[in-house]
Structures are given as C-alpha cells and as structure tokens.
Design a protein around this motif. Sequence first.
Motif, PDB file in Angstrom:
ATOM      1  N   ARG A   1       0.802  -1.308   0.106  1.00 55.91           N
ATOM      2  CA  ARG A   1      -0.108   0.156  -0.072  1.00 55.91           C
ATOM      3  C   ARG A   1       0.753   1.266   0.064  1.00 55.91           C
ATOM      4  O   ARG A   1       0.653   2.162  -0.820  1.00 55.91           O
ATOM      5  N   LEU A   2       1.840   1.167   0.864  1.00 55.76           N
ATOM      6  CA  LEU A   2       2.731   2.411   0.848  1.00 55.76           C
ATOM      7  C   LEU A   2       3.367   2.626  -0.435  1.00 55.76           C
ATOM      8  O   LEU A   2       3.455   3.700  -0.830  1.00 55.76           O
ATOM      9  N   VAL A   3       3.977   1.441  -1.102  1.00 52.31           N
ATOM     10  CA  VAL A   3       4.547   1.553  -2.115  1.00 52.31           C
ATOM     11  C   VAL A   3       3.719   2.270  -3.311  1.00 52.31           C
ATOM     12  O   VAL A   3       4.279   3.060  -4.230  1.00 52.31           O
ATOM     13  N   THR A   4       2.745   1.797  -3.566  1.00 55.06           N
ATOM     14  CA  THR A   4       1.532   2.504  -4.547  1.00 55.06           C
ATOM     15  C   THR A   4       1.321   3.945  -4.082  1.00 55.06           C
ATOM     16  O   THR A   4       1.390   4.675  -5.084  1.00 55.06           O
ATOM     17  N   ILE A   5       1.160   4.465  -2.807  1.00 54.43           N
ATOM     18  CA  ILE A   5       0.862   5.641  -2.510  1.00 54.43           C
ATOM     19  C   ILE A   5       2.390   6.719  -3.007  1.00 54.43           C
ATOM     20  O   ILE A   5       2.186   7.439  -3.528  1.00 54.43           O
ATOM     21  N   PHE A   6       3.449   5.849  -2.602  1.00 47.38           N
ATOM     22  CA  PHE A   6       4.813   6.685  -2.871  1.00 47.38           C
ATOM     23  C   PHE A   6       4.827   6.946  -4.367  1.00 47.38           C
ATOM     24  O   PHE A   6       5.669   7.800  -4.863  1.00 47.38           O
ATOM     25  N   ALA A   7       4.773   5.741  -5.107  1.00 45.36           N
ATOM     26  CA  ALA A   7       4.988   5.677  -6.438  1.00 45.36           C
ATOM     27  C   ALA A   7       4.041   6.782  -7.232  1.00 45.36           C
ATOM     28  O   ALA A   7       4.698   7.280  -8.215  1.00 45.36           O
ATOM     29  N   HIS A   8       2.940   7.081  -6.681  1.00 50.57           N
ATOM     30  CA  HIS A   8       2.118   8.122  -7.396  1.00 50.57           C
ATOM     31  C   HIS A   8       2.353   9.717  -6.813  1.00 50.57           C
ATOM     32  O   HIS A   8       1.993  10.482  -7.364  1.00 50.57           O
ATOM     33  N   ASN A   9       2.964   9.713  -5.459  1.00 51.19           N
ATOM     34  CA  ASN A   9       3.225  10.951  -4.905  1.00 51.19           C
ATOM     35  C   ASN A   9       4.707  11.402  -4.850  1.00 51.19           C
ATOM     36  O   ASN A   9       4.843  12.567  -4.168  1.00 51.19           O
ATOM     37  N   GLY A  10       5.618  10.416  -5.008  1.00 54.96           N
ATOM     38  CA  GLY A  10       7.031  10.803  -4.853  1.00 54.96           C
ATOM     39  C   GLY A  10       7.559  10.938  -3.512  1.00 54.96           C
ATOM     40  O   GLY A  10       7.011  10.718  -2.441  1.00 54.96           O
ATOM     41  N   TYR A  11       8.793  11.749  -3.482  1.00 56.77           N
ATOM     42  CA  TYR A  11       9.376  12.194  -2.239  1.00 56.77           C
ATOM     43  C   TYR A  11       8.637  12.719  -1.100  1.00 56.77           C
ATOM     44  O   TYR A  11       8.776  12.507  -0.011  1.00 56.77           O
ATOM     45  N   ILE A  12       7.879  13.650  -1.646  1.00 58.38           N
ATOM     46  CA  ILE A  12       6.787  14.629  -0.471  1.00 58.38           C
ATOM     47  C   ILE A  12       6.007  13.401   0.215  1.00 58.38           C
ATOM     48  O   ILE A  12       5.729  13.763   1.484  1.00 58.38           O
TER      49      ILE A  12
END
Length: 204
Positions: free
Chosen positions: A6-17
């Motif tokens: 789930r975190l990978v999906t969120i981070f992949a769409h929203n990046g470093y921030i």
Amino acid sequence: MDLLERLVTIFAHNGYIAVLIALLLCGAGIPIPEDITLVAGGVIAGLGYANVHVMAVVTIAGVLIGDVAMFGLGHHFGEHMLRWRPIALLMPPRRYAKMQDKFERYGNRLMFFARFLPGMRTAVYITAGATRRVTFMRFFMLDGLAALISVPFWVYLGYFGANRREWLGTWIRRGQSSLWVLAGLVVLGVLALWWYRRARKSQS
C-alpha cells in the motif's frame, strides 16, 4: 507485506513528498512502522520512480525532522505535554517514569539505541527533551549517527529487493537483528578510533 504494498502504491504516485510526510507522521507517534516506510521508499526507487541516493537523503531528513520536533516539544513544554490527549495515550505517567529511570541508568546510550527500538523512539525523544538533561546538540549528534546507520540500511534494502519481494520479505524479518550487528560494529569502530588516538597522544 500488505502495508508495504500500500505504501509503495502511494509513494509511487506522489514521490518524495509522500515519503517525507509519512516519516514525519511516524516521528509524531502515528502507528505507521518507520522501517516499512523506509523500505517502501527504497522500493519505489528500485522500480524507477525515484533516485535511490536522493531518497536516502530525503528519508534521513524526514526522520531527523520528526525526531527533533519531538525533542523540541518535550524541551519546550516539559511534563505539561503529558496532559495532551495524544501524548497521554502514547506515554502515560507510568511509562514516562520508566523512561526517566532509563535515562538515569543509560543516558547517551539510550538516545543512540532508541532508533533501533521500534515503539520506543518517540517516547525516548520526548523524554530526552522534557527532562532537560540533554543538550540539543548532543541529542542531534547521537540521533543523527544512529539515523545514518539505520535509514540507509532500510532504504537500500528496499531498493535491491524491489523486484525480489520474497527475498525482501525475508530480509525485512531479519533486518532488525542485522541492524543491531551493524550498530555494534560502528560503536566498536568508534571506540577503537578513540582508543587509537588516545594511545597516540600518550606516546607523543
């Protein structure tokens, strides 16, 4: 591993921030495992959504900002913080008393090793500030040294295991014990360097 995905999906769409915000929430005591968050940051770098070296810098900054914020709040508000509902849930009076006792017994070692103790970090950092027995510079140096060991470990683990999830899951389970070994080696290295310099001074 569901949380990791789930975190990978969120981070992949929203990046470093998104990674930075998640780490700030971890530092504030929100029940998101910091280690899994760091691994997820490494995974998106391994999948090509970010640069792993930039990710390492961003995650170290996020971890340190969160830690410094907790120390600063403790230092500024002292034991009055214990009356705030979120802090009271995180650290009731009995737990705060135990933390004070640990500071009396272990001092600097507790601040350094707290980073390798999931579930204790926020309580330790708030107590370090609230007791006012620790200067900001000492706290920052000890916490920074621990972060330089632990944060890249998790980020690069995620990076190298991005396309090997079974291998990654195995090493996440082994990761905490591996970190203790790594931290112990660093401490031994620092002590050996200190002893060597002291021996050189005594000979000159």
